[in-house]
Write a protein that holds these residues in place. Structure first.
Motif, PDB file in Angstrom:
ATOM      1  N   ARG A 624       2.629  -9.818 -26.293  1.00  0.00           N
ATOM      2  CA  ARG A 624       3.174 -10.363 -25.056  1.00  0.00           C
ATOM      3  C   ARG A 624       2.625  -9.280 -23.855  1.00  0.00           C
ATOM      4  O   ARG A 624       3.242  -8.776 -23.900  1.00  0.00           O
ATOM      5  CB  ARG A 624       5.026 -10.833 -24.682  1.00  0.00           C
ATOM      6  CG  ARG A 624       5.350  -9.397 -25.542  1.00  0.00           C
ATOM      7  CD  ARG A 624       7.084 -10.047 -24.649  1.00  0.00           C
ATOM      8  NE  ARG A 624       8.466  -8.942 -23.993  1.00  0.00           N
ATOM      9  CZ  ARG A 624       8.157  -7.997 -23.812  1.00  0.00           C
ATOM     10  NH1 ARG A 624       7.777  -8.791 -22.506  1.00  0.00           N
ATOM     11  NH2 ARG A 624       9.482  -6.351 -24.132  1.00  0.00           N
ATOM     12  N   ARG A 625       2.517 -10.079 -22.651  1.00  0.00           N
ATOM     13  CA  ARG A 625       2.241  -9.435 -21.635  1.00  0.00           C
ATOM     14  C   ARG A 625       3.942  -8.981 -21.172  1.00  0.00           C
ATOM     15  O   ARG A 625       4.664  -9.399 -21.301  1.00  0.00           O
ATOM     16  CB  ARG A 625       1.916 -10.447 -20.737  1.00  0.00           C
ATOM     17  CG  ARG A 625       0.877  -9.791 -19.336  1.00  0.00           C
ATOM     18  CD  ARG A 625       1.007  -9.944 -18.259  1.00  0.00           C
ATOM     19  NE  ARG A 625       1.596 -10.644 -17.727  1.00  0.00           N
ATOM     20  CZ  ARG A 625       1.805 -11.349 -16.777  1.00  0.00           C
ATOM     21  NH1 ARG A 625       0.266 -11.860 -16.339  1.00  0.00           N
ATOM     22  NH2 ARG A 625       2.981 -11.594 -15.821  1.00  0.00           N
ATOM     23  N   LEU A 626       3.971  -7.274 -20.770  1.00  0.00           N
ATOM     24  CA  LEU A 626       4.835  -7.199 -20.032  1.00  0.00           C
ATOM     25  C   LEU A 626       5.261  -7.727 -18.526  1.00  0.00           C
ATOM     26  O   LEU A 626       4.383  -8.469 -18.088  1.00  0.00           O
ATOM     27  CB  LEU A 626       4.842  -5.134 -19.119  1.00  0.00           C
ATOM     28  CG  LEU A 626       4.439  -4.112 -20.665  1.00  0.00           C
ATOM     29  CD1 LEU A 626       4.140  -3.334 -19.880  1.00  0.00           C
ATOM     30  CD2 LEU A 626       6.010  -4.378 -21.597  1.00  0.00           C
ATOM     31  N   ASP A 627       6.366  -8.030 -18.159  1.00  0.00           N
ATOM     32  CA  ASP A 627       6.930  -8.728 -17.437  1.00  0.00           C
ATOM     33  C   ASP A 627       6.718  -8.386 -16.058  1.00  0.00           C
ATOM     34  O   ASP A 627       6.566  -6.935 -15.906  1.00  0.00           O
ATOM     35  CB  ASP A 627       7.715  -9.781 -17.350  1.00  0.00           C
ATOM     36  CG  ASP A 627       9.219  -8.971 -17.718  1.00  0.00           C
ATOM     37  OD1 ASP A 627       9.339  -7.909 -16.963  1.00  0.00           O
ATOM     38  OD2 ASP A 627      10.439  -9.291 -18.262  1.00  0.00           O
ATOM     39  N   ALA A 628       6.901  -8.858 -14.626  1.00  0.00           N
ATOM     40  CA  ALA A 628       6.830  -8.806 -13.691  1.00  0.00           C
ATOM     41  C   ALA A 628       7.764  -6.896 -13.727  1.00  0.00           C
ATOM     42  O   ALA A 628       7.008  -5.976 -13.360  1.00  0.00           O
ATOM     43  CB  ALA A 628       6.913  -8.488 -12.544  1.00  0.00           C
ATOM     44  N   GLU A 629       9.540  -6.975 -13.866  1.00  0.00           N
ATOM     45  CA  GLU A 629      10.345  -5.451 -14.431  1.00  0.00           C
ATOM     46  C   GLU A 629       9.717  -5.209 -14.795  1.00  0.00           C
ATOM     47  O   GLU A 629       9.687  -3.612 -14.531  1.00  0.00           O
ATOM     48  CB  GLU A 629      11.530  -6.437 -14.132  1.00  0.00           C
ATOM     49  CG  GLU A 629      11.915  -7.139 -13.613  1.00  0.00           C
ATOM     50  CD  GLU A 629      11.914  -8.257 -13.244  1.00  0.00           C
ATOM     51  OE1 GLU A 629      12.847  -9.394 -12.545  1.00  0.00           O
ATOM     52  OE2 GLU A 629      11.104  -8.687 -14.008  1.00  0.00           O
ATOM     53  N   GLU A 630       9.263  -5.097 -16.029  1.00  0.00           N
ATOM     54  CA  GLU A 630       8.907  -4.165 -17.202  1.00  0.00           C
ATOM     55  C   GLU A 630       7.685  -3.239 -16.599  1.00  0.00           C
ATOM     56  O   GLU A 630       7.120  -2.489 -17.014  1.00  0.00           O
ATOM     57  CB  GLU A 630       8.123  -4.897 -18.565  1.00  0.00           C
ATOM     58  CG  GLU A 630       9.440  -5.140 -18.797  1.00  0.00           C
ATOM     59  CD  GLU A 630       9.241  -5.744 -20.526  1.00  0.00           C
ATOM     60  OE1 GLU A 630       9.635  -5.693 -21.318  1.00  0.00           O
ATOM     61  OE2 GLU A 630       8.353  -6.837 -20.623  1.00  0.00           O
ATOM     62  N   ILE A 631       6.434  -3.890 -16.281  1.00  0.00           N
ATOM     63  CA  ILE A 631       5.691  -3.526 -15.669  1.00  0.00           C
ATOM     64  C   ILE A 631       5.663  -2.430 -14.303  1.00  0.00           C
ATOM     65  O   ILE A 631       5.657  -0.946 -14.064  1.00  0.00           O
ATOM     66  CB  ILE A 631       4.803  -3.704 -14.985  1.00  0.00           C
ATOM     67  CG1 ILE A 631       3.788  -5.042 -15.756  1.00  0.00           C
ATOM     68  CG2 ILE A 631       3.677  -3.796 -14.348  1.00  0.00           C
ATOM     69  CD1 ILE A 631       2.988  -6.057 -15.730  1.00  0.00           C
ATOM     70  N   ARG A 632       6.456  -2.574 -13.705  1.00  0.00           N
ATOM     71  CA  ARG A 632       6.356  -1.772 -11.955  1.00  0.00           C
ATOM     72  C   ARG A 632       7.858  -0.720 -12.838  1.00  0.00           C
ATOM     73  O   ARG A 632       7.641   0.775 -12.229  1.00  0.00           O
ATOM     74  CB  ARG A 632       7.780  -2.628 -11.245  1.00  0.00           C
ATOM     75  CG  ARG A 632       8.635  -1.470  -9.742  1.00  0.00           C
ATOM     76  CD  ARG A 632       9.584  -2.188  -9.499  1.00  0.00           C
ATOM     77  NE  ARG A 632       9.358  -1.697  -8.226  1.00  0.00           N
ATOM     78  CZ  ARG A 632      10.783  -1.055  -7.715  1.00  0.00           C
ATOM     79  NH1 ARG A 632      11.988  -1.129  -9.310  1.00  0.00           N
ATOM     80  NH2 ARG A 632      11.461  -0.348  -7.007  1.00  0.00           N
ATOM     81  N   ASP A 633       9.056  -0.628 -14.090  1.00  0.00           N
ATOM     82  CA  ASP A 633       9.837   0.494 -14.191  1.00  0.00           C
ATOM     83  C   ASP A 633       9.295   0.998 -15.177  1.00  0.00           C
ATOM     84  O   ASP A 633       9.106   2.221 -15.061  1.00  0.00           O
ATOM     85  CB  ASP A 633      10.995  -1.018 -15.113  1.00  0.00           C
ATOM     86  CG  ASP A 633      11.328  -1.153 -14.231  1.00  0.00           C
ATOM     87  OD1 ASP A 633      11.524  -1.047 -12.905  1.00  0.00           O
ATOM     88  OD2 ASP A 633      12.556  -1.944 -14.678  1.00  0.00           O
TER      89      ASP A 633
END
Length: 808
Positions: A624-633
């Motif tokens: 799965r791709r990292l979601d938006a919050e996971e990418i930024r965090d």
């Protein structure tokens, strides 16, 4: 794993503009859900009066109350829509106002930009439309009390599933694996082997905390050869405050959390963060799910052991309070807000599109309109807070939290002063709607403006007190049963319906002479262990957020439009364990994550892929791709900048300065180094980063995020200042932590990808960095500066790669 696995991998995919297609069933369910939530309400509210079979006078010979009518068109003999082609659809031109003679609606407020965009999106996706009244439907709605209705799998009681014990299931040690092995046997599939330990701890850490594991944590797990090594990892992650932040975000998706109201000017809600933090704290405390739901539906009515618990219970009802507001005068269309609450409550807790029964009996599921208005009465008997709007700028009906005698006296005196003017303003508004004489109308509006000006002056000087955006019991007049609104129109009433619950799930009614709203009874009904939906829906959501797909793929629709469960016996097994285990969400994590199915590798198998290309039966673990919050965090965590404090209120302008309108609505982006769950999120305008990487829709309950792959994402990663700044910070960190290029590269791979660097990684990286430094010689004198700049460029390559962006 060589560098070709990740260097520029994401860039190639993104710039190609490719996107993964959802399975047909899920895509169809999403399309119909979009119609019900975005399109049907507008058609009913704005179009049916002139363009339906019930119209007193059919305008333009155009029927918009069926798909057949849209495709037939009106007097022009041209279809109103061209599915898949909005630019060729006259309906789109009409709502846009492209032709003054065909502008729709012809009178009153035009559709908002968002509504027009929704219609364009709907036509673009093929104009999915369940309205097939003219044709005998194979999904004709059964009566709630009929045997057919009760035979639907979701309405049957949760049963004690027999754990499979034959064939491959006999060899499995874990109960979950026995169910999955039996299904794999049945489908002729062979599971792949277990994931390696580094991939497994990365998977588990992102799943439970939304953050990457530290290299030291990875190495400790790799070197722990005890039988309980992974269980210790799970327990450590569940004990982290990051757990509540990660899984709190999942719940906020479901309840469509936002920091603004959503009406035409999108007024901010400074108190909303209290509910967000309540959710995070509740999950970290492992509050039993039945209690979690009860507090959110009726917390203000529950007993409490102390003042802190009383306030916590009040804040919890933010679940209801944050329902979306509509128009320039939200208080005049509260029926739409109650509808939003019913929609979220139905989908989020029961997995049913109950709100589809607002205008008519549900077209697929056994939910008559009377059931909708039985729930509606409970909510209409509840006082919602007023967030402010273009017409009435200031908040009112907030719930005071810390009520000292001094504050109580001020609060009471203020309300007594404001109440008469408030009452007069509402009287004038009602009168203005009845008046047809223009001169009289003008006079009334002038009086309204005068009263409104006086009210604004008073509210600008309101006493300051800590308050919550929460609900309360309605006043004596409001607490009652309500009538069915024919076609969803508040001005066209049918019979009054006793407040109560869904007929197909018991249909209990509030007792005669009920003096309260009924929210306590609603909470008890929702969390009754005999309710077949509440536990099923929640364990399915937990499963979905671990595996990427629920046992029921349509996580918010367990009805006939949804997708049937892939492992129905397993779903019931988990639901029973959930209730019997005290509704513990953390216990459910442990049960799921200790299974071999969760710990399986993401390796491919050609034979399996031919039989089960979507991996519905779990022969592998889906990447799965990292979601938006996971990418930024992750970017902030790796650069050492992530602020791990719990977020507080946002820096909204003081209320005295609020003056937004539908033509100049509130809009802001507040920079922060806190975790992404604490970022201010609006309803009308998405946060730019979350919009870029498929963040949740804050206007409606989000069952699952739709993953897009676009060139803009790649361009953002290659050019945005946020990415450049984080890369430079990580490079500076590596310069301090390691003495030479090879060691720094090894540390970078360990930090970002959670594995050791191979010789190929190091060789390719050094070659790249040397070439980069040669280009910098003409502009940068200091060798150290060139080295750090080259290292920062290399970090952008790593952070833009598939291996970083995807979890195996």
């Amino acid at each position: 794993m060589g560098p070709c696995r990740w260097i520029f991998g994401l860039m190639v995919g993104l710039l190609a503009g490719g996107a993964w297609a959802a399975p047909d069933g899920k895509a169809q369910a999403r399309g119909l859900e979009f119609f019900e939530s975005k399109i049907r309400p507008v058609l009913v509210g704005q179009c049916y009066k002139c363009h339906s079979a019930q119209s007193e006078k059919l305008k333009g010979d155009l029927l918009l109350d069926s798909r057949a009518g849209l495709l037939k068109g009106g007097a022009s003999k041209k279809p109103a829509i061209a599915p898949g082609e909005p630019e060729k659809s006259p309906l789109i031109a009409a709502v846009r106002g492209d032709d003054p003679d065909l502008t729709m609606p012809p009178k009153g407020d035009p559709l908002s930009k968002q509504q027009i965009a929704d219609f364009v999106a709907w036509v673009k996706m093929g104009a999915p439309d369940p309205r097939i009244e003219q044709v005998k439907s194979p999904y004709a709605t059964p009566a709630p009390e009929s045997a057919e209705a009760k035979a639907w799998w979701a309405f049957k009681p949760v049963v004690e599933s027999a754990i499979p014990s034959q064939g491959a299931a006999a060899k499995a040690d874990h109960p979950i694996d026995k169910f999955i092995a039996a299904k794999l046997d049945e489908k002729g599939l062979t599971p792949v082997g277990p994931a390696d330990k580094r991939a497994l701890i990365r998977r588990a850490t992102f799943d439970l905390t939304g953050l990457p594991p530290a290299p030291e944590e990875v190495e400790a797990f790799v070197n722990d050869n005890s039988a309980s090594a992974f269980e210790k990892v799970i327990d450590r992650l569940l004990a982290s405050t990051a757990y509540g932040e990660r899984w709190g975000r999942h719940w906020l998706d479901v309840v469509r959390y936002a920091d603004t109201a959503g009406e035409s000017a999108d007024y901010p809600i400074p108190q909303a963060y209290l509910y967000r933090n309540y959710v995070i704290n509740s999950l970290n405390q492992d509050k039993p799910y039945d209690r979690f739901i009860t507090e959110q539906v009726a917390g203000d009515l529950l007993p409490h052991k102390d003042e802190a618990e009383r306030q916590d219970h009040i804040v919890a009802t933010g679940f209801l309070a944050i329902s979306r507001r509509f128009s320039v005068a939200p208080e005049s269309v509260m029926h739409l807000t109650y509808d939003d609450t019913i929609d979220t409550l139905g989908k989020g807790i029961l997995g049913l599109s109950v709100a589809c029964a607002r205008c008519h009996d549900h077209k697929f599921d056994p939910i008559p309109s009377s059931d909708y208005y039985a729930l509606y009465g409970i909510l209409a008997s509840t006082k919602y807070p007023f967030p402010g709007s273009e017409n009435t700028r200031f908040q009112k009906d907030m719930v005071v939290l810390a009520m000292s005698p001094e504050i109580e006296a001020k609060y009471k005196a203020f309300n007594e002063k404001v109440a008469p003017l408030d009452k007069e303003f509402n009287r004038l508004r009602r009168e203005s709607r009845k008046v047809e004489d223009p001169a009289q109308q003008k006079k009334i509006k002038a009086e309204m403006e005068k009263v409104k000006t006086e009210l604004d002056k008073m509210r600008a000087q309101a006493p300051d007190y800590p308050s919550a955006y929460a609900v309360q019991e309605g006043d004596d007049e409001a607490r009652r049963d309500y009538a069915i609104m024919k076609r969803g129109e508040p001005g066209d009433l049918g019979p009054v319906v006793r407040r109560g619950f869904l007929s197909v799930l018991g249909g209990q009614k509030l007792p005669d002479g009920q003096k309260a709203s009924g929210r306590i009874e609603l909470a008890k009904w929702l969390t009754d262990a005999k309710n077949p939906l509440t536990a099923r829906v929640m364990v399915n959501r937990i499963w979905q957020n671990h595996f990427g797909r629920g046992i029921v793929a349509s996580a918010s629709d367990f009805g006939k439009r949804g997708v049937a469960p892939s492992h129905p016996e397993l779903l019931d097994y988990l639901a029973r364990k959930f209730v019997e285990g005290g509704w513990s969400i953390k216990a459910m994590h442990r049960l799921i994550m200790t299974s071999a199915a969760y710990q399986r590798s993401s390796n491919d198998d050609v034979k399996n892929a031919e039989k089960d290309p979507a991996n519905i039966y779990l022969w592998q673990f889906d990447r799965r791709r990292l979601d938006a919050e996971e990418i930024r965090d992750s970017f902030l965590a790796l650069s050492g900048e992530l602020d791990r404090a719990m977020g507080g209120p946002h820096p909204f302008p003081p209320m005295a300065k609020w003056s937004w309108t539908q033509h100049a609505p509130f809009a802001a982006v507040y920079d922060s180094k806190l975790r992404s769950i604490y970022m201010m999120q609006q309803r009308i305008k998405k946060h730019p980063f979350l919009a870029m990487f498929d963040g949740a829709d804050t206007n409606a309950s989000t069952a699952e995020r739709v993953e897009s792959t676009t060139p803009l994402q790649a361009l953002y990663m290659m050019n945005d200042k946020f990415v450049f700044d984080r890369s430079e910070k990580i490079a500076a960190r590596l310069m301090n932590e390691a003495p030479d290029s090879a060691t720094r590269i090894g540390r970078a791979i360990s930090l970002c990808l959670n594995r050791p660097a191979g010789a190929e990684d190091v060789g390719a990286a050094i070659q790249f960095m040397n070439a980069y430094q040669v280009k910098l010689k003409a502009t940068t004198v200091l060798v150290e500066a060139r080295e750090q700049a080259a290292l920062a460029a290399y970090m952008r390559v790593v952070l833009c790669g598939n291996e970083f962006f995807y979890v195996e």
